[in-house]
Design a protein around this motif. Sequence first.
Motif, PDB file in Angstrom:
ATOM      1  N   ARG A 119     -34.300  26.173 -13.787  1.00 49.65           N
ATOM      2  CA  ARG A 119     -35.652  26.611 -14.147  1.00 49.65           C
ATOM      3  C   ARG A 119     -36.273  27.443 -13.032  1.00 49.65           C
ATOM      4  O   ARG A 119     -36.970  28.420 -13.286  1.00 49.65           O
ATOM      5  CB  ARG A 119     -36.519  25.390 -14.447  1.00 49.65           C
ATOM      6  N   GLU A 120     -36.058  27.007 -11.799  1.00 56.44           N
ATOM      7  CA  GLU A 120     -36.611  27.705 -10.637  1.00 56.44           C
ATOM      8  C   GLU A 120     -35.531  28.558  -9.976  1.00 56.44           C
ATOM      9  O   GLU A 120     -34.347  28.260 -10.068  1.00 56.44           O
ATOM     10  CB  GLU A 120     -37.162  26.693  -9.624  1.00 56.44           C
ATOM     11  N   ARG A 121     -35.959  29.605  -9.294  1.00 58.50           N
ATOM     12  CA  ARG A 121     -35.008  30.486  -8.635  1.00 58.50           C
ATOM     13  C   ARG A 121     -34.343  29.758  -7.468  1.00 58.50           C
ATOM     14  O   ARG A 121     -35.022  29.294  -6.537  1.00 58.50           O
ATOM     15  CB  ARG A 121     -35.685  31.750  -8.116  1.00 58.50           C
ATOM     16  N   PRO A 122     -33.023  29.643  -7.469  1.00 61.87           N
ATOM     17  CA  PRO A 122     -32.337  28.974  -6.360  1.00 61.87           C
ATOM     18  C   PRO A 122     -32.356  29.843  -5.098  1.00 61.87           C
ATOM     19  O   PRO A 122     -32.435  31.073  -5.171  1.00 61.87           O
ATOM     20  CB  PRO A 122     -30.901  28.800  -6.880  1.00 61.87           C
ATOM     21  N   GLN A 123     -32.276  29.191  -3.967  1.00 64.52           N
ATOM     22  CA  GLN A 123     -32.148  29.890  -2.685  1.00 64.52           C
ATOM     23  C   GLN A 123     -30.773  29.564  -2.111  1.00 64.52           C
ATOM     24  O   GLN A 123     -30.456  28.407  -1.857  1.00 64.52           O
ATOM     25  CB  GLN A 123     -33.251  29.462  -1.720  1.00 64.52           C
ATOM     26  N   ILE A 124     -29.963  30.602  -1.907  1.00 65.28           N
ATOM     27  CA  ILE A 124     -28.575  30.409  -1.498  1.00 65.28           C
ATOM     28  C   ILE A 124     -28.445  30.500   0.011  1.00 65.28           C
ATOM     29  O   ILE A 124     -28.905  31.450   0.645  1.00 65.28           O
ATOM     30  CB  ILE A 124     -27.657  31.452  -2.162  1.00 65.28           C
TER      31      ILE A 124
END
Length: 644
Positions: free
Chosen positions: A570-575
Amino acid sequence: MRYTTTTLLLCFLLTVFSASAWEQKDLLQKEAGVSQLKQSILPAKKWVTYPDYADRAGWDKLTTGLKEELIRQGETYLDYEWNVVPATAYLEFERSGNRNIMQKPFGENNNALAALFLAELAEGEGRFVDQIVNGVWLSCEMTSWALSAHFYGAQSIKTSLPAYKEEVIDLTAGDVASMLAWVHYFLKDELDKVNPLVDQRLVDNLRERIMVPYMERDNYWWQAFHATPKTMVNNWNPWCNSNVLATFLLIEDDQQKLAEAVHRTMVSVDKFINYVNADGACEEGPSYWGHAAGKLFDYLDLLTTATGGEVTLFDEPEIRNMGEYIAKSYIGNGWVVNFADASAKGGGPMGTIFRYGQAVDSDLLKQFAAYLYQRENNPSRLSHGRDVFRTLENLTIFQDLKATTASLDTEASVWYPQTEFCYMRQSNGFFFAGKGGFNNESHNHNDAGTFILYYNNEPVLVDAGVGTYTRQTFSSERYSIWTMQSNYHNLPVINGVPQKYGSKYKASSVKFNAGKRQFSANLEQAYPDEAAVKSWNRAYSFKGKERFLITDRFELKEAKDYNQVNFLTRERPQIDESGLVLIHAKGGDVSLKYDAAGFKPTIERISLDDPRLSKVWGDCLYRLTFTATKLRSKGTYSFVVQPE
């Protein structure tokens, strides 16, 4: 663009699907035959327990706490301009695939008539009668009460226009018929005061459009009279049959004919009960529960009441299981377990859930319904538009609903062995739901072996659900829609190949180990031959209180392309390329650990322009893809999710 019989499958209008389980129980037919029904059905509508229209004291008591709201809703339609649904609105379905061009104005008319009718019952002063007459007359003027999307698969003439010489009974035609039957029951004398032709025409329409064709035809697909163990029988069956049953009970005065009609509905509904799994899970998901188990309940409730309790299935464990599924599938904060076309938002129709709980003596259901009511604190949600039977029944339980203690199911695990659904709840806030299944379930997505994960009752790894229904949704183009594809579920893409549609594409060796807190399935059979899968075992497990593990152990016949493992967020992942992905979930931050040497992660933003999706998820979702850095024919992939 016009469509052909080969391009329009209308998946749920054809009965050629393989079921995951089937048992010829015929529970209803074992309860009573025609002769017994003739004696059991209470004559002269004595089974109806609502007050007569003229009993103002009775209606004041029945509508306590809701009377003003019912009248207010009706008043909004006192000057309503009734919609004309033109032929081109029907034709739009075959021209562009758009259903709403026809459905929206038709639905507005039906909701207006229902609101006016209920307001008149609540107030009883005749203020709404003229508009009710207008609504009834307009309904009778229409060629059909069915939807444009449903004509093509039900008529011999292949068009989305109603063939005026061929009656179609679909979901909406049944709903309208049931509503009009209740209008006749309560307001016949009031309609006659305006003009006797109104009610006469109403009754004639019910006989011609519903009662006669139901008794003469056996090829409405949802009747399932010719069903075999390979026939899919979905929510259309109890939904349509509950409306047909109500219509006959309210209109047919000949006791022999009534008994024959009621028994015919019992034979049909038995096909649905034979099809569904005894574990009670709804393969169509919680947002379809109200139309599947919920409509079966409405049917059984009518049948039980009309026979004075002599014909009932409410003591059957399977019926109880089907009811309690809706409470067990609630995650929290308005979120529910969703697979296939089901939405992730909801909870179910609280009045129906409460009534179901009363019928099967389930505190779980009654307390869950009370939770939904207290959470929403909106009595207007007890009104169900054109489904006036549910609204009437909700009036009878409103005071009990308000007085019931609210509670939610908090079981550590729930396992549906036949449907192959598994839920696990952790004390640290994680909630997991996974499925086995096969890729030809009702409202199917290619999703065998998928899962969702929530943290503190908020989504982390999700299932998108389905967008607005169009012609493409139920056609051979269905799996060109991204929401239906396995590569947009939390699943692997093997050798560059996603899962495929069809009954033979399925999960196998599906197992749940409550002690180890593990759910697993072999996925090799869910992929076509070109994926070259020899074995692919996926396991989901909790280790301790903090860690959730996703493990793929695989062997390929050959390594032809780089495998991928997808997750939808749902939320933008941070890689973090050192081997960590951070997901800022509303319920709290979580991290997903991966093998940095073995995978290259990428993120795809999926814009959600469809309102059916955006109202659940917002303007976008994200696909987190881990692409293997090496071609391997054998190995293990592991991912660990834990709170930050």
